[in-house]
Design an enzyme around this catalytic site. Sequence first.
Site, PDB file in Angstrom:
ATOM      1  N   ASN A  34       0.815  -1.219   0.000  1.00 55.58           N
ATOM      2  CA  ASN A  34       0.000   0.000   0.000  1.00 55.58           C
ATOM      3  C   ASN A  34       0.846   1.266   0.000  1.00 55.58           C
ATOM      4  OD1 ASN A  34       0.937   0.243   2.637  1.00 55.58           O
ATOM      5  ND2 ASN A  34      -1.069   0.007   3.604  1.00 55.58           N
ATOM      6  N   ALA A  77       4.625  -7.459   4.675  1.00 55.67           N
ATOM      7  CA  ALA A  77       3.776  -6.296   4.948  1.00 55.67           C
ATOM      8  C   ALA A  77       3.388  -6.258   6.419  1.00 55.67           C
ATOM      9  CB  ALA A  77       2.530  -6.343   4.073  1.00 55.67           C
ATOM     10  N   ALA A  78       3.583  -5.108   7.056  1.00 62.40           N
ATOM     11  CA  ALA A  78       3.302  -5.011   8.488  1.00 62.40           C
ATOM     12  C   ALA A  78       3.441  -3.569   8.953  1.00 62.40           C
ATOM     13  CB  ALA A  78       4.265  -5.885   9.290  1.00 62.40           C
ATOM     14  N   TYR A 144       3.335  -4.436  18.942  1.00 61.92           N
ATOM     15  CA  TYR A 144       4.029  -4.932  17.752  1.00 61.92           C
ATOM     16  C   TYR A 144       4.550  -6.346  17.987  1.00 61.92           C
ATOM     17  CZ  TYR A 144       7.922  -5.713  14.550  1.00 61.92           C
ATOM     18  OH  TYR A 144       8.796  -6.274  13.644  1.00 61.92           O
ATOM     19  N   LYS A 148       3.444 -10.061  16.186  1.00 59.40           N
ATOM     20  CA  LYS A 148       4.350 -10.999  15.515  1.00 59.40           C
ATOM     21  C   LYS A 148       4.268 -12.388  16.142  1.00 59.40           C
ATOM     22  CE  LYS A 148       6.237  -8.461  12.282  1.00 59.40           C
ATOM     23  NZ  LYS A 148       6.066  -8.798  10.850  1.00 59.40           N
TER      24      LYS A 148
END
Length: 310
Positions: A34, A77-78, A144, A148
């Site tokens: 994006n 993506a993250a 975060y 993960k």
Amino acid sequence: MKNKNILITGGAGFIGSHIADKLMDDNKITIIDNLSTGNIKNLKNPDHENLKIIEEDLRTSNLDEYTKDIDYIFHLAAMASVPLSVENPLECNEINVNATVKLLKSAVKNDVEKIVFSSSSAVYGENRNMPLKETEPLMPTSPYAVSKASCEMYLKSFHESYGLNYTALRYFNVFGPKQDKNSQYAAVIPNFISALLEGNQAIIYGDGEQTRDFVYVGDVVRANIAACKSDYNGVVNVASGEKLTINRLYEIVKDTLGSDLKPDYQPERLGDIKHSLADVRNMENINLKIDSSDFESQLSETVNWFKTVL
């Protein structure tokens, strides 16, 4: 790896673009990004005949369509920032966890051969059992890191429930060309390099005696490809297996640039861990070995790249 159909999420980002550049000549590459943090300019040849770029968000993309006929997925993506996740935990969960589960469902539906997931050493939290083994209990201290760790468990569950093959790579502190020094949450090495090149003081959070295990982006690319080729399902640390204090890192960067500026010490940041060092023996499961003796030459290469863009 040749003649494969490969999907790279976050393929315009720092690590993803390096993977795309490495595989582009011999494989068909589809990138979904994006561009919230990635940049098409990171790709050496964005007009390559083997490359398709889809500028979309995984949360709203038709992933069932985009994963058709895909052999391998590299999922990068993250929301890749501890401070940003602390500020926006709900958004972090939506981007990192919900979108990943959506991708896994599509991968199962379309019989994707394997997914390689970019995880993080942040899942270990303040675990003091150095060097950190993949079998250590997860102790995430930020949204975060929790995201993960959650994705790793989803990957394991999708392997056990649906037979989806995967490897989760726990990156330690990655550095190299293409890191975004303009990001509010840029990593320590590009922050040091860019500050000194611009004649400014570099910021060190805390006392600088915190340690990190740095790994070059080229080695991370090799890890992704090795994991993809292997039949190993599980988690692998990707690191040098050597620790370095932030103060010592600063001295190396300063000496490399010939600067005499002293750092600006600021208070510790919420969510940051004090020490990090990997046990790297599990890399044998994906037939990978990283030579930590190349660090200073890799750092020089990184410095030289920043000189060309600043």
